[in-house]
Motif scaffolding. Structure first.
Motif, short mmCIF file in Angstrom:
data_model
loop_
_atom_site.label_atom_id
_atom_site.label_comp_id
_atom_site.label_asym_id
_atom_site.label_seq_id
_atom_site.Cartn_x
_atom_site.Cartn_y
_atom_site.Cartn_z
N VAL A 48 17.93 -37.43 -93.40
CA VAL A 48 16.72 -37.50 -94.21
C VAL A 48 16.67 -38.83 -94.98
O VAL A 48 15.62 -39.46 -95.10
N TYR A 62 14.55 -43.66 -96.79
CA TYR A 62 14.01 -42.42 -96.27
C TYR A 62 13.63 -42.60 -94.80
O TYR A 62 13.13 -43.66 -94.41
N SER A 65 9.55 -39.71 -91.31
CA SER A 65 8.88 -38.41 -91.35
C SER A 65 8.77 -37.83 -92.76
O SER A 65 7.99 -36.90 -92.99
N VAL A 66 9.56 -38.35 -93.71
CA VAL A 66 9.51 -37.81 -95.07
C VAL A 66 9.09 -38.85 -96.10
O VAL A 66 8.88 -38.52 -97.28
N LYS A 67 8.96 -40.09 -95.68
CA LYS A 67 8.61 -41.16 -96.61
C LYS A 67 7.28 -40.88 -97.28
O LYS A 67 6.31 -40.49 -96.63
N ARG A 69 6.74 -38.44 -99.27
CA ARG A 69 6.70 -37.03 -99.68
C ARG A 69 8.00 -36.62 -100.38
O ARG A 69 7.99 -35.77 -101.27
N PHE A 70 9.11 -37.18 -99.93
CA PHE A 70 10.42 -36.84 -100.49
C PHE A 70 10.90 -37.98 -101.39
O PHE A 70 10.59 -39.16 -101.14
N MET A 85 11.09 -32.58 -102.91
CA MET A 85 10.27 -32.49 -101.69
C MET A 85 8.87 -32.03 -102.05
O MET A 85 8.69 -30.92 -102.59
N LEU A 88 5.16 -30.09 -98.72
CA LEU A 88 6.02 -29.62 -97.65
C LEU A 88 5.21 -29.14 -96.45
O LEU A 88 4.11 -28.58 -96.58
N ASP A 92 9.33 -29.06 -91.96
CA ASP A 92 10.43 -29.37 -92.88
C ASP A 92 11.41 -28.20 -93.00
O ASP A 92 12.44 -28.31 -93.68
N TYR A 96 19.34 -27.83 -95.36
CA TYR A 96 19.50 -29.17 -95.92
C TYR A 96 20.93 -29.33 -96.43
O TYR A 96 21.43 -28.49 -97.17
#
Lengths: 118, 112
Positions: A48, A62, A65-67, A69-70, A85, A88, A92, A96
């Motif tokens: 992640v 990051y 896929s998560v840049k 948002r996380f 996070m 979501l 996802d 984790y």
């Protein structure tokens, strides 16, 4: 003994937020970078991102896929790293994990399950 | 992203016999500092990953010496000299040389 313990997982609806914690012990927490990984049900491992030790440089990275948002943060006085996070998505969903180190993560936590579903 | 390709994906083995897993990367894994950040992990059923090998061939503390890693550049191998029942699980190679770090698909080792 080096130990990492994740917490904060659970069931959440799409579009909502969740914050995971990673509590470290048995080592100098502030001197170590912390990586986060995830594993979708029955699937392989995915990185992640990571938050670097402040001793070297304050850097976070990051995966695409998560840049946006996380986000990572850390409280070195408490020995805890966080994964915030937001927004979501169902994809996802997974376990984790946090781990010590970046390029060759050694000690891993037991993981915490995040389920994103309506 | 660097693609890590493992083979085989399933590996039935007889107790006491050797086993080998191949891992190939789409780019060289030699970093600018001269090190090669290729790791091997074991994930037993229901457990979190455990690092066995780092920088191609360095065995972690507590890892039995029947596990060994070899290779260079883009081709790497994890070898179990004599498989034991506790070795059942999924094995992953992972590169940490290029951002983002990437894993192979995993190789499931089971006893025949």
């Amino acid at each position: 003994e080096v130990q990492l313990v994740e917490s904060g997982g659970g069931l959440v609806e799409p579009g909502r937020s969740l914050r995971l914690s990673c509590t470290g012990s048995g080592f100098t927490f502030g001197a170590q970078s912390i990586s986060w990984f995830r594993q979708a049900p029955g699937k392989g491992l995915e990185w992640v991102g990571y938050i670097a030790s402040k001793i070297y440089v304050e850097t976070e990275q990051y995966v695409a896929s998560v840049k946006g948002r996380f986000s990572f943060s850390r409280d070195d006085s408490e020995g805890i790293a966080y994964l915030q996070m937001n927004n979501l998505k169902t994809e996802d969903t997974g376990v984790y994990y946090c781990a010590r180190n970046v390029w060759q993560p050694d000690s891993w936590g037991q993981g915490t399950l995040v389920t994103v579903s309506s | 992203d660097v693609v890590m390709t493992q083979s085989p994906l399933s590996l039935p083995v007889t107790l006491g016999q050797p086993a080998s897993i191949s891992c190939r990367s789409s780019q060289t894994l030699v970093y600018s500092d001269g090190n090669t950040y290729l790791n091997w992990f074991q994930q037993r059923p229901g457990q979190s990953p455990r690092r066995l090998i780092y920088q191609v061939s360095n065995r972690d503390s507590g890892v039995p010496d029947r596990f060994s890693g070899s290779g260079s550049g883009t081709d790497f191998t994890l070898t179990i000299s004599r498989v034991e029942a506790e070795d059942v699980g999924v094995y992953y190679c992972m590169q940490g040389t290029h951002w983002p770090g990437t894993f192979g698909q995993g190789t499931k080792v089971e006893i025949k």
